[in-house]
Design a protein around this motif. Structure first.
Motif, PDB file in Angstrom:
ATOM      1  N   CYS A 154     -16.059  -8.824 -13.412  1.00 13.86           N
ATOM      2  CA  CYS A 154     -14.945  -9.644 -12.918  1.00 13.86           C
ATOM      3  C   CYS A 154     -14.211 -10.296 -14.089  1.00 13.86           C
ATOM      4  O   CYS A 154     -14.366 -11.492 -14.355  1.00 13.86           O
ATOM      5  N   THR A 155     -13.414  -9.517 -14.766  1.00 15.21           N
ATOM      6  CA  THR A 155     -12.608 -10.049 -15.866  1.00 15.21           C
ATOM      7  C   THR A 155     -11.257 -10.518 -15.338  1.00 15.21           C
ATOM      8  O   THR A 155     -10.820 -10.129 -14.247  1.00 15.21           O
ATOM      9  N   THR A 156     -10.592 -11.348 -16.138  1.00 14.96           N
ATOM     10  CA  THR A 156      -9.278 -11.857 -15.736  1.00 14.96           C
ATOM     11  C   THR A 156      -8.281 -10.726 -15.540  1.00 14.96           C
ATOM     12  O   THR A 156      -7.512 -10.710 -14.565  1.00 14.96           O
ATOM     13  N   LYS A 157      -8.287  -9.767 -16.472  1.00 11.86           N
ATOM     14  CA  LYS A 157      -7.353  -8.649 -16.395  1.00 11.86           C
ATOM     15  C   LYS A 157      -7.553  -7.851 -15.119  1.00 11.86           C
ATOM     16  O   LYS A 157      -6.592  -7.480 -14.426  1.00 11.86           O
ATOM     17  N   ARG A 158      -8.805  -7.587 -14.767  1.00 17.28           N
ATOM     18  CA  ARG A 158      -9.093  -6.809 -13.563  1.00 17.28           C
ATOM     19  C   ARG A 158      -8.660  -7.565 -12.304  1.00 17.28           C
ATOM     20  O   ARG A 158      -8.131  -6.963 -11.368  1.00 17.28           O
ATOM     21  N   CYS A 159      -8.889  -8.854 -12.279  1.00 21.24           N
ATOM     22  CA  CYS A 159      -8.506  -9.640 -11.104  1.00 21.24           C
ATOM     23  C   CYS A 159      -6.992  -9.676 -10.923  1.00 21.24           C
ATOM     24  O   CYS A 159      -6.497  -9.587  -9.796  1.00 21.24           O
ATOM     25  N   VAL A 160      -6.266  -9.800 -12.022  1.00 13.94           N
ATOM     26  CA  VAL A 160      -4.802  -9.788 -11.949  1.00 13.94           C
ATOM     27  C   VAL A 160      -4.311  -8.434 -11.450  1.00 13.94           C
ATOM     28  O   VAL A 160      -3.393  -8.351 -10.618  1.00 13.94           O
ATOM     29  N   VAL A 162      -5.974  -6.379  -9.572  1.00  9.47           N
ATOM     30  CA  VAL A 162      -6.329  -6.299  -8.153  1.00  9.47           C
ATOM     31  C   VAL A 162      -5.284  -7.030  -7.298  1.00  9.47           C
ATOM     32  O   VAL A 162      -4.862  -6.523  -6.252  1.00  9.47           O
ATOM     33  N   CYS A 163      -4.838  -8.199  -7.749  1.00  9.98           N
ATOM     34  CA  CYS A 163      -3.808  -8.945  -7.017  1.00  9.98           C
ATOM     35  C   CYS A 163      -2.503  -8.154  -6.943  1.00  9.98           C
ATOM     36  O   CYS A 163      -1.848  -8.122  -5.888  1.00  9.98           O
ATOM     37  N   ALA A 164      -2.130  -7.525  -8.057  1.00 10.95           N
ATOM     38  CA  ALA A 164      -0.910  -6.706  -8.065  1.00 10.95           C
ATOM     39  C   ALA A 164      -1.045  -5.533  -7.099  1.00 10.95           C
ATOM     40  O   ALA A 164      -0.103  -5.195  -6.367  1.00 10.95           O
ATOM     41  N   PHE A 165      -2.220  -4.914  -7.089  1.00 14.35           N
ATOM     42  CA  PHE A 165      -2.475  -3.796  -6.173  1.00 14.35           C
ATOM     43  C   PHE A 165      -2.420  -4.261  -4.719  1.00 14.35           C
ATOM     44  O   PHE A 165      -1.906  -3.550  -3.845  1.00 14.35           O
ATOM     45  N   ILE A 166      -2.956  -5.453  -4.453  1.00 16.22           N
ATOM     46  CA  ILE A 166      -2.935  -6.006  -3.092  1.00 16.22           C
ATOM     47  C   ILE A 166      -1.503  -6.128  -2.579  1.00 16.22           C
ATOM     48  O   ILE A 166      -1.192  -5.710  -1.453  1.00 16.22           O
ATOM     49  N   TRP A 167      -0.606  -6.668  -3.398  1.00 14.66           N
ATOM     50  CA  TRP A 167       0.779  -6.840  -2.966  1.00 14.66           C
ATOM     51  C   TRP A 167       1.493  -5.505  -2.840  1.00 14.66           C
ATOM     52  O   TRP A 167       2.281  -5.306  -1.896  1.00 14.66           O
ATOM     53  N   ALA A 168       1.218  -4.576  -3.755  1.00 16.45           N
ATOM     54  CA  ALA A 168       1.848  -3.254  -3.678  1.00 16.45           C
ATOM     55  C   ALA A 168       1.423  -2.529  -2.406  1.00 16.45           C
ATOM     56  O   ALA A 168       2.263  -1.957  -1.682  1.00 16.45           O
ATOM     57  N   LEU A 169       0.133  -2.543  -2.113  1.00 16.58           N
ATOM     58  CA  LEU A 169      -0.376  -1.882  -0.915  1.00 16.58           C
ATOM     59  C   LEU A 169       0.156  -2.553   0.352  1.00 16.58           C
ATOM     60  O   LEU A 169       0.526  -1.869   1.320  1.00 16.58           O
ATOM     61  N   SER A 170       0.224  -3.875   0.352  1.00 17.17           N
ATOM     62  CA  SER A 170       0.728  -4.608   1.516  1.00 17.17           C
ATOM     63  C   SER A 170       2.199  -4.287   1.777  1.00 17.17           C
ATOM     64  O   SER A 170       2.613  -4.115   2.933  1.00 17.17           O
ATOM     65  N   ILE A 171       2.986  -4.205   0.712  1.00 17.50           N
ATOM     66  CA  ILE A 171       4.412  -3.877   0.852  1.00 17.50           C
ATOM     67  C   ILE A 171       4.587  -2.474   1.419  1.00 17.50           C
ATOM     68  O   ILE A 171       5.370  -2.244   2.349  1.00 17.50           O
ATOM     69  N   VAL A 172       3.829  -1.519   0.884  1.00 19.91           N
ATOM     70  CA  VAL A 172       3.939  -0.127   1.352  1.00 19.91           C
ATOM     71  C   VAL A 172       3.566  -0.032   2.824  1.00 19.91           C
ATOM     72  O   VAL A 172       4.270   0.601   3.626  1.00 19.91           O
ATOM     73  N   MET A 173       2.459  -0.663   3.211  1.00 23.31           N
ATOM     74  CA  MET A 173       1.995  -0.551   4.598  1.00 23.31           C
ATOM     75  C   MET A 173       2.916  -1.279   5.572  1.00 23.31           C
ATOM     76  O   MET A 173       3.057  -0.846   6.724  1.00 23.31           O
ATOM     77  N   SER A 174       3.532  -2.377   5.136  1.00 21.81           N
ATOM     78  CA  SER A 174       4.439  -3.098   6.033  1.00 21.81           C
ATOM     79  C   SER A 174       5.767  -2.364   6.190  1.00 21.81           C
ATOM     80  O   SER A 174       6.314  -2.291   7.299  1.00 21.81           O
ATOM     81  N   VAL A 175       6.288  -1.804   5.097  1.00 24.19           N
ATOM     82  CA  VAL A 175       7.559  -1.061   5.165  1.00 24.19           C
ATOM     83  C   VAL A 175       7.366   0.269   5.891  1.00 24.19           C
ATOM     84  O   VAL A 175       8.310   0.829   6.444  1.00 24.19           O
ATOM     85  N   LEU A 176       6.122   0.745   5.919  1.00 24.98           N
ATOM     86  CA  LEU A 176       5.825   2.019   6.577  1.00 24.98           C
ATOM     87  C   LEU A 176       6.188   2.000   8.061  1.00 24.98           C
ATOM     88  O   LEU A 176       6.402   3.064   8.661  1.00 24.98           O
ATOM     89  N   CYS A 177       6.293   0.804   8.635  1.00 19.20           N
ATOM     90  CA  CYS A 177       6.648   0.716  10.056  1.00 19.20           C
ATOM     91  C   CYS A 177       8.026   1.315  10.320  1.00 19.20           C
ATOM     92  O   CYS A 177       8.304   1.779  11.434  1.00 19.20           O
ATOM     93  N   LEU A 178       8.898   1.334   9.295  1.00 17.35           N
ATOM     94  CA  LEU A 178      10.237   1.897   9.474  1.00 17.35           C
ATOM     95  C   LEU A 178      10.206   3.404   9.707  1.00 17.35           C
ATOM     96  O   LEU A 178      11.159   3.978  10.221  1.00 17.35           O
TER      97      LEU A 178
END
Length: 333
Positions: A154-160, A162-178
């Motif tokens: 659990c390094t700082t770089k990995r956690c950051v 992971v957070c970026a991946f969380i937002w990217a995945l969330s954006i893709v899945m939410s826009v996928l409704c279109l």
């Protein structure tokens, strides 16, 4: 009032517009006032969390990176989701000019784009929060079950990242409704009237269910292990204050993460359930209460941090009092 009700039923608003018991101007004025107060509280509390993390170095640790990421998602509820709902659900019931505007928008665009904006925003923030809670569960599991590998994994770089991946995945899945928009749109802005059932049943629901289950299993395992370790070691470490403080601190953070998951579950499960099965029109007021429960969840986390985590509590006090200097980290309570 009949004209208002008729126009409201014809407009594409963001919920099931037909509120039998609460389809009154006074009810919507109450909703506006309550949501404005809630939005201000959400914005204030989560801004305080983010500012504390940014200002005080003792708070800039790996476990708090995910708490701040959750605070960002909650902050967006206060500055994005609530204002959209007030503007396009409650105000049209109070101001007839807003009703006419939405009606013209519907006729020119066939369906108000704010319906899809609301749906994308709500799904985005739900997924970002849920994925962040899963990340917190994994981080706590590693901290308690694999403490000797925690610094390595659990390094700082990995956690950051992971957070970026969380937002990217969330954006893709939410826009996928279109991609699943119905050919014949319904008369409301509920998910069932906008998108094909395939989106919820085959994509959104399985994803939410799986991540939710994993988060609960990991948190329960971590909580059980931490509680057992504290009970077994508290007498052994009584003479070693540093080790005792470290163990109690880890346990307290673990319990706090579990409390955050519990409050999230209590606030979001009703909404997810009624999105799937639908709320009968005669229970329109109940739907408003469910939505308010979602919004209230975004205000709860800063309160939990302040009550449960001493460093956050001291940081809050220093910021509110506009005091300079660092925060003490020597005591557990």
């Amino acid at each position: 009032m009949n004209f208002t009700k008729k126009m409201f039923q014809e407009n594409a608003t963001l919920e099931d517009e037909v509120h039998v018991a609460g389809d009154s101007e006074s009810w919507h004025i109450f909703m506006i006032v309550f949501q404005v107060i809630l939005a201000l509280g959400i914005t204030f509390g989560n801004t305080l969390v983010i500012a504390s993390f940014w200002k005080f170095e003792p708070l800039r640790i790996v476990s708090n990176i995910f708490l701040v990421n959750l605070a960002v998602a909650d902050l967006l509820v206060g500055i994005l989701a609530i204002p959209i709902r007030i503007a396009f659900v409650n105000l049209p019931m109070v101001r007839q000019d807003m009703q006419m505007f939405l009606q013209e928008l519907k006729e020119s665009l066939q369906m108000s784009p704010f319906c899809f904006l609301w749906q994308i925003a709500s799904v985005l923030l739900l997924l970002a929060s849920l994925f962040t809670l899963a990340a917190i569960a994994i981080e706590r599991f590693v901290a308690v079950r694999m403490p000797f590998r925690y610094i390595e994994l659990c390094t700082t770089k990995r956690c950051v990242l992971v957070c970026a991946f969380i937002w990217a995945l969330s954006i893709v899945m939410s826009v996928l409704c279109l991609a699943f928009v119905k050919e014949q749109l319904g008369n409301t802005c509920r998910m069932a009237d906008l998108t094909s059932p395939t989106y919820f049943k085959c994509i959104l629901a399985p994803c939410i269910g799986f991540v939710f289950l994993v988060s609960w299993v990991l948190n329960m395992c971590t909580f059980y292990t931490a509680r057992k370790a504290v009970k077994c070691s508290i007498n052994i470490l009584r003479d070693n204050k540093a080790s005792e403080w470290q163990m109690l601190s880890t346990y307290k953070v673990t319990v706090t993460a579990f409390l955050v998951l519990i409050t999230f579950s209590l606030c979001w499960i009703p909404s997810v359930f009624f999105t799937a099965v639908g709320i009968p029109k005669k229970y329109g007021v109940f739907q408003d209460v469910v939505i308010l429960l979602l919004f209230a969840n975004s205000a709860m986390n800063p309160i939990i941090y302040g009550l449960r985590l001493p460093l956050f509590r001291r940081a809050f006090v220093k910021i509110l009092k506009r005091e300079d200097g660092s925060i003490a980290t020597s005591s557990y309570a």
